[in-house]
Scaffold this active site. Structure first.
Site, short mmCIF file in Angstrom:
data_model
loop_
_atom_site.label_atom_id
_atom_site.label_comp_id
_atom_site.label_asym_id
_atom_site.label_seq_id
_atom_site.Cartn_x
_atom_site.Cartn_y
_atom_site.Cartn_z
NE ARG A 214 35.83 -54.04 -41.08
CZ ARG A 214 36.72 -53.33 -40.26
NH1 ARG A 214 36.72 -52.00 -40.62
NH2 ARG A 214 37.19 -53.73 -39.09
CE LYS B 91 39.61 -61.40 -38.42
NZ LYS B 91 38.25 -61.36 -38.11
NE ARG C 102 34.69 -54.22 -37.42
CZ ARG C 102 33.22 -53.78 -37.72
NH1 ARG C 102 32.53 -52.84 -37.01
NH2 ARG C 102 32.97 -54.20 -38.84
CD GLU D 137 41.54 -59.20 -25.21
OE1 GLU D 137 40.99 -60.29 -24.90
OE2 GLU D 137 41.20 -58.01 -25.26
CE1 TYR E 297 36.78 -65.24 -46.64
CE2 TYR E 297 39.22 -64.49 -45.78
CZ TYR E 297 37.83 -64.66 -45.67
OH TYR E 297 36.97 -63.66 -44.78
CE LYS F 132 37.88 -59.13 -35.62
NZ LYS F 132 36.64 -59.45 -35.88
CB CYS G 86 29.83 -56.14 -37.37
SG CYS G 86 30.99 -57.45 -38.09
CB SER H 87 39.12 -60.66 -46.52
OG SER H 87 39.11 -59.45 -45.68
CB CYS I 190 31.71 -55.97 -33.11
SG CYS I 190 32.54 -56.08 -34.76
C1 PBG Z 1 33.38 -59.70 -37.72
C2 PBG Z 1 34.58 -60.47 -38.36
C3 PBG Z 1 35.22 -59.68 -39.24
C4 PBG Z 1 36.30 -60.53 -39.75
C5 PBG Z 1 36.12 -61.84 -39.23
N1 PBG Z 1 34.89 -61.54 -38.41
C6 PBG Z 1 35.35 -58.27 -39.77
C7 PBG Z 1 35.68 -57.09 -38.61
O1 PBG Z 1 36.09 -57.19 -37.62
O2 PBG Z 1 35.65 -56.16 -39.16
C8 PBG Z 1 37.35 -60.33 -40.70
C9 PBG Z 1 37.90 -61.48 -41.56
C10 PBG Z 1 38.43 -61.27 -42.81
O3 PBG Z 1 38.90 -59.95 -43.09
O4 PBG Z 1 38.68 -62.23 -43.57
N2 PBG Z 1 33.69 -59.19 -36.44
#
Ligand code: PBG
Length: 336
Positions: free
Chosen positions: A216, A259, A228, A244, A324, A206, A133, A285, A141
């Protein structure tokens, strides 16, 4: 006061269990504490860009910047001094294409940073996120075929990227695209290229989440059309999340990841009971951004809220925390 009916002695007889005995002093609380966080469990995400001596602050992630490989190395040195467990690298290329080819570029930002960190011999686990991505023009992705994100034509591209990072020195690769079979495809690719020793930390469960917004923005990876939900999981599903994880474990994952962290604490607890693989949680994030925004307004105590959050994620079942807040938390833990 004098009107209290029950006498203290009678109450004493009734109250055989007094949990407060173990809370009376800092020393006794420390003695019975069940969950302890150590800097070695913490993994810091780093965003790597092309070029040299470049640093671009990320407004929605205070204290974080996109860094060129040389700056990322300098940052990694600081993180190593804090006793941190590792770093996970995300790359942001200057040029994107429809198939995200730059993900497997040995001269790209992630491979360049990995080589520099490997050469420096830092005592950190080096992990690289594997996803298209950040590298695709459309921000999805996987490869787009007839308006859909095509699973099987994406797999070889992911394997190629994983091999590229393994060659550059990654200890672990982390496929995050939620393509079916991505762990198996990457394992096969790594083994064929002679990288049997490189491990896979599978973003096994995820969810399609509203909490990836700041990431993003940082990675310039918001999808240009749609969303997504056709590949990331429905956050309402717990049994499917375990399925999964089961699949990724069977495909050869060395570690499982859940996640986002805070909206999946139940999944962490269930995964801990079911799997014996190391379990990681990605404190994403948007989860950190909420905390930072409230702390900036003076509505919560940043340090106390951050440590409480991370310990809660660990208590739920995570051995490894990708966050973070890793640098601050490691510093606070060293001070404590
Ligand atoms: C990439 C990815 C993402 C995150 C980790 N790997 C973004 C998404 O899936 O849109 C998000 C991590 C975060 O928000 O800190 N696929």
């Amino acid at each position: 006061m004098g009107r209290v009916a029950a006498s203290p002695t009678r109450l004493s007889r009734l109250l055989k269990q007094r949990p407060r005995r173990l809370r009376r002093s800092a020393a006794i609380r420390a003695l019975v504490r069940e969950t302890r966080l150590a800097p070695e469990q913490l993994v810091m995400p780093l965003f790597v860009i092309e070029g040299h001596d470049r640093e671009q602050p990320i407004p929605s992630l205070p204290g974080h910047s996109r860094l060129s490989a040389d700056r990322a190395l300098a940052r990694a040195r600081e993180l190593a001094k804090l006793g941190m467990g590792g770093v996970i690298l995300f790359g942001i290329p200057d040029a994107k294409d429809d198939e995200g080819r730059a993900a497997a570029d040995p001269r790209g930002p992630v491979a360049t940073a990995l080589r520099a960190m490997r050469e420096a011999g830092l005592p950190l686990v080096l992990a690289a996120d594997v996803c298209l991505c950040e590298y695709t023009t459309h921000g999805h992705c996987g490869v787009v075929v007839d308006g859909e994100i095509d699973n099987d034509s994406t797999l070889p591209l992911l394997a190629e990227a994983a091999v590229c990072y393994a060659e550059a020195g990654a200890d672990l690769v982390g496929p995050s695209g939620m393509m079916d079979g991505q762990v198996a495809a990457i394992r096969e690719g790594l083994d064929e290229a002679g990288h049997q020793a490189t491990g896979i930390v599978a973003y096994a469960s995820k969810a399609a989440s509203a909490f990836y917004g700041p990431f993003r923005e940082a990675a310039g990876s918001a999808p240009a059309f749609g969303d997504r939900r056709g590949y990331q999981m429905d956050f309402a599903n717990g049994r499917e999340a375990l399925r999964e994880m089961e699949l990724d474990a069977a495909e050869g994952a060395d570690m499982l990841m859940v996640k986002p962290a805070l909206t999946s604490l139940d999944l962490l607890a269930r995964a801990r009971a079911r799997f014996d693989l190391p379990l990681a949680a990605y404190h994403v994030s948007g989860e950190v951004a909420m905390l930072e925004a409230a702390a900036a307004k003076g509505w919560i105590d940043r340090r106390a809220a951050a440590l409480e959050t991370l310990i809660a994620i660990e208590r739920a079942g995570a051995d490894i925390l990708i966050t973070y807040l890793a640098a601050d938390a490691a510093r606070w833990l060293q001070e404590a």
